[in-house]
Design an enzyme around this catalytic site. Structure first.
Site, PDB file in Angstrom:
ATOM      1  N   GLY A  45       0.833  -1.195   0.000  1.00  0.00           N
ATOM      2  CA  GLY A  45       0.000   0.000   0.000  1.00  0.00           C
ATOM      3  C   GLY A  45       0.869   1.246   0.000  1.00  0.00           C
ATOM      4  O   GLY A  45       2.016   1.219   0.456  1.00  0.00           O
ATOM      5  N   GLN A  50       2.923  10.119   1.170  1.00  0.00           N
ATOM      6  CA  GLN A  50       4.225   9.448   1.300  1.00  0.00           C
ATOM      7  C   GLN A  50       5.180   9.806   0.170  1.00  0.00           C
ATOM      8  O   GLN A  50       6.389   9.570   0.279  1.00  0.00           O
ATOM      9  CB  GLN A  50       4.042   7.923   1.346  1.00  0.00           C
ATOM     10  CG  GLN A  50       3.371   7.430   2.622  1.00  0.00           C
ATOM     11  CD  GLN A  50       3.259   5.919   2.637  1.00  0.00           C
ATOM     12  OE1 GLN A  50       2.321   5.367   2.107  1.00  0.00           O
ATOM     13  NE2 GLN A  50       4.242   5.244   3.225  1.00  0.00           N
ATOM     14  N   CYS A  93       5.669   0.028   7.269  1.00  0.00           N
ATOM     15  CA  CYS A  93       5.317   1.188   6.445  1.00  0.00           C
ATOM     16  C   CYS A  93       6.528   1.550   5.593  1.00  0.00           C
ATOM     17  O   CYS A  93       7.658   1.563   6.097  1.00  0.00           O
ATOM     18  CB  CYS A  93       4.941   2.357   7.355  1.00  0.00           C
ATOM     19  SG  CYS A  93       4.457   3.835   6.455  1.00  0.00           S
ATOM     20  N   LEU A  94       6.304   1.858   4.321  1.00  0.00           N
ATOM     21  CA  LEU A  94       7.415   2.209   3.435  1.00  0.00           C
ATOM     22  C   LEU A  94       8.097   3.507   3.886  1.00  0.00           C
ATOM     23  O   LEU A  94       9.254   3.740   3.534  1.00  0.00           O
ATOM     24  CB  LEU A  94       6.932   2.343   1.991  1.00  0.00           C
ATOM     25  CG  LEU A  94       6.443   1.028   1.343  1.00  0.00           C
ATOM     26  CD1 LEU A  94       5.896   1.289  -0.054  1.00  0.00           C
ATOM     27  CD2 LEU A  94       7.566  -0.009   1.290  1.00  0.00           C
ATOM     28  N   HIS A 135      -4.713   1.475   7.317  1.00  0.00           N
ATOM     29  CA  HIS A 135      -3.370   2.057   7.454  1.00  0.00           C
ATOM     30  C   HIS A 135      -3.170   3.175   6.420  1.00  0.00           C
ATOM     31  O   HIS A 135      -2.663   4.256   6.757  1.00  0.00           O
ATOM     32  CB  HIS A 135      -2.343   0.923   7.280  1.00  0.00           C
ATOM     33  CG  HIS A 135      -0.908   1.351   7.247  1.00  0.00           C
ATOM     34  ND1 HIS A 135       0.028   0.882   8.150  1.00  0.00           N
ATOM     35  CD2 HIS A 135      -0.219   2.180   6.405  1.00  0.00           C
ATOM     36  CE1 HIS A 135       1.206   1.422   7.860  1.00  0.00           C
ATOM     37  NE2 HIS A 135       1.092   2.207   6.807  1.00  0.00           N
ATOM     38  N   GLU A 136      -3.575   2.918   5.167  1.00  0.00           N
ATOM     39  CA  GLU A 136      -3.369   3.919   4.105  1.00  0.00           C
ATOM     40  C   GLU A 136      -4.267   5.139   4.299  1.00  0.00           C
ATOM     41  O   GLU A 136      -3.832   6.275   4.084  1.00  0.00           O
ATOM     42  CB  GLU A 136      -3.584   3.304   2.721  1.00  0.00           C
ATOM     43  CG  GLU A 136      -2.662   2.141   2.368  1.00  0.00           C
ATOM     44  CD  GLU A 136      -1.191   2.405   2.638  1.00  0.00           C
ATOM     45  OE1 GLU A 136      -0.758   3.567   2.513  1.00  0.00           O
ATOM     46  OE2 GLU A 136      -0.477   1.457   3.003  1.00  0.00           O
ATOM     47  N   HIS A 139      -2.855   7.541   6.682  1.00  0.00           N
ATOM     48  CA  HIS A 139      -1.832   8.430   6.100  1.00  0.00           C
ATOM     49  C   HIS A 139      -2.453   9.737   5.603  1.00  0.00           C
ATOM     50  O   HIS A 139      -1.827  10.792   5.677  1.00  0.00           O
ATOM     51  CB  HIS A 139      -1.136   7.756   4.913  1.00  0.00           C
ATOM     52  CG  HIS A 139       0.034   6.887   5.290  1.00  0.00           C
ATOM     53  ND1 HIS A 139       1.147   7.373   5.932  1.00  0.00           N
ATOM     54  CD2 HIS A 139       0.274   5.562   5.092  1.00  0.00           C
ATOM     55  CE1 HIS A 139       2.018   6.383   6.111  1.00  0.00           C
ATOM     56  NE2 HIS A 139       1.512   5.272   5.617  1.00  0.00           N
TER      57      HIS A 139
HETATM   58 NI    NI Z   1       2.412   3.367   5.650  1.00  0.00          NI
END
Ligand code: NI
Length: 171
Positions: A45, A50, A93-94, A135-136, A139
């Site tokens: 995701g 991000q 998380c990226l 989660h996304e 963000h």
């Molecule tokens: Ni994340």
């Protein structure tokens, strides 16, 4: 085109993203870039903030490596119903590379969004998909999975990320 992913801590990761008013070709291109960036990372995701774009746009694919790709592009996604049942998943998380922690969230959610063709969609998600979509969407509201952790653990991870960013800046 791949886009660089912001690493926590970054003020842009703490901001609330703005609703998308009109689906332009530019936004569709952005969603394709985000999928490319996510698959390349690799991740399941990615949210627009991000990559430093403050629009309410997320992409995800939780199908797993064994299954055919199942990319989802969601503009203005919104959780409209959450189950009382909770589920605990280990999240990463990226924007917080190599850090993982258990987070408890509603096990099932109903999400409404606008797809890349401008059509309204609604669907229920469970399992990993439910975790990922929540989660996304977090963000888009300036919230990271580490915000669910105890302050000490969160500070520990943030310090590791500050160190990582210093190292990346020197490299
Ligand atoms: Ni994340």
């Amino acid at each position: 085109m791949k886009r660089p992913i912001l690493i926590h801590p970054d003020p842009r990761l703490k901001k609330v993203a703005a609703p998308v008013a009109d689906l332009s070709d530019e936004l569709r291109k952005l969603s394709r870039d985000m999928l490319e960036t996510m698959y390349d990372a690799p991740g399941i995701g990615l949210a627009a903030p991000q990559i430093g774009v403050m629009d309410r746009l997320i992409v995800l694919d939780c199908a797993g490596e064994e299954a055919p790709p199942a990319p989802l592009v969601m503009f203005n996604p919104e959780v409209i119903l959450s189950s009382d049942d909770k589920n605990t998943h280990e999240e990463g998380c990226l924007s917080i590379p190599d850090q993982f922690a258990d987070v408890t969230r509603p096990a099932e959610v109903r999400v409404a969004w606008v797809d890349a063709n401008g059509n309204p969609q609604e669907k229920e998600f469970d399992g990993l998909w439910a975790t990922c979509v929540q989660h996304e969407i977090d963000h888009l509201n300036g919230k990271l999975f580490i915000d669910y952790l105890k302050p000490l653990k969160r500070q520990m991870i943030t310090r590791k990320m500050q160190k990582l960013k210093r190292e990346l800046a020197r490299a």
